[in-house]
Design a protein around this motif. Structure first.
Motif, PDB file in Angstrom:
ATOM      1  N   GLN A 120       0.841  -1.200   0.000  1.00 39.73           N
ATOM      2  CA  GLN A 120       0.000   0.000   0.000  1.00 39.73           C
ATOM      3  C   GLN A 120       0.879   1.254   0.000  1.00 39.73           C
ATOM      4  N   SER A 156      -6.613   2.507  -6.576  1.00 40.36           N
ATOM      5  CA  SER A 156      -7.413   1.860  -5.538  1.00 40.36           C
ATOM      6  C   SER A 156      -8.487   0.952  -6.123  1.00 40.36           C
ATOM      7  N   HIS A 271      -4.568   7.125  -3.088  1.00 41.12           N
ATOM      8  CA  HIS A 271      -4.124   5.862  -2.503  1.00 41.12           C
ATOM      9  C   HIS A 271      -3.826   4.863  -3.622  1.00 41.12           C
TER      10      HIS A 271
END
Length: 295
Positions: A120, A156, A271
């Motif tokens: 991540q 994401s 993200h």
């Protein structure tokens, strides 16, 4: 006598005009306080407006709430239908995964092109000019977190957005697919078939990726899905890239170019996930020698 009344009316009219002009001038000048007649008129008008507007707002609010309830009900039905579809898809995916694992055991296959690990990451910086030739992002993961050069980077929603251009101990630079760098090429397949090409280039006016070098004899249609082939030596297989919106033959008549709508919005990224291919990557020197022999 009639003349007298006529002059009297004229005098009254002139006096009225003068008084009216005086009142207008008086009302337009800067004052700290209003006169009591003005205050009385304003207060009375405000009270009447409040008396009328409150029921009107209440009735409008009731109808608005009813409309919101109807919209919520419709959205609820759609979401329930989506949840049912999601549960069905999840079941199918689990079933396919189970079948895949069993087949790999039967064939004694330890590694797969589609196997990968995820790290991540969060975008912490971007080049100031988003239209410059090299679209670059800075993420908060580096070599200390296992991030290395040329690793795939996905959004994401699981769509490929680019690759790691270089990596430092605690940060890395990501080059987007929309970059105009001619060396930024990715091997891709259409609908997971043997029809392949190279993602190379970006049409800024259309906002579409270019899938080049598709053999002219292959049939390519609108709405087909494009994903990584896994044969480029770096990226895992079956990472979603985008959807074909148009196809046209190249000038040489031997190949085709497909215009691909990216699965991710390159200008709304926060993200991300860095993808590490599990299968051992081939030596780049060997790949280069192989390409020279093919030439």
């Amino acid at each position: 006598m009639p003349q007298f009344f006529l002059n009297k009316r004229l005098i009254i009219l002139l006096v009225s005009i003068i008084i009216l002009v005086a009142l207008i001038g008086f009302s337009l000048r800067d004052r700290k306080q209003l006169t009591w007649p003005e205050q009385f008129v304003k207060d009375t008008t405000g009270w009447v407006q409040t008396l009328v507007s409150r029921p009107a707002h209440y009735i409008a609010g009731v109808f608005r709430n009813m409309d919101d309830l109807q919209n919520t009900y419709k959205e609820n039905k759609k979401l329930k239908a989506k949840l049912d579809e999601l549960a069905q898809l999840e079941y199918q995916v689990q079933s396919l995964k189970k079948d895949n694992d069993e087949l790999r055991k039967i064939l004694d296959i330890q590694d797969s092109l589609s196997d990968f690990e995820i790290t991540q990451a969060t975008v912490i910086g971007r080049n100031p000019d988003r239209w410059q030739r090299n679209e670059l992002l800075i993420i908060n993961q580096g070599t200390t977190h296992g991030v290395e050069k040329d690793m795939a980077v996905i959004s994401s929603n699981g769509s490929l957005i680019g690759k790691v251009k270089n990596s430092q101990p605690y940060t890395s630079t990501v080059q987007l697919l929309s970059s105009m760098d001619p060396t930024n090429r990715i091997s891709a397949s259409i609908d997971g078939s043997s029809v392949m090409g190279l993602i190379q280039g970006y049409d800024k006016d259309k906002g579409l990726l270019l899938l080049k070098d598709i053999p002219n004899g292959e049939t390519v249609n609108k709405d087909q899905l494009v994903g990584t082939s896994g044969l480029g030596g770096v990226f895992p297989e079956d990472i979603f890239i985008g959807t074909i919106v148009d196809v046209e033959p190249d000038d040489n008549g031997l190949t085709q170019t497909a215009y691909v709508k990216p699965g991710a919005n390159f200008y709304d990224l926060e993200h991300l996930m860095v993808v590490k291919r599990v299968m051992t990557q081939p030596n780049k020197k060997d790949m280069a020698e192989g390409e020279e022999k093919n030439l």
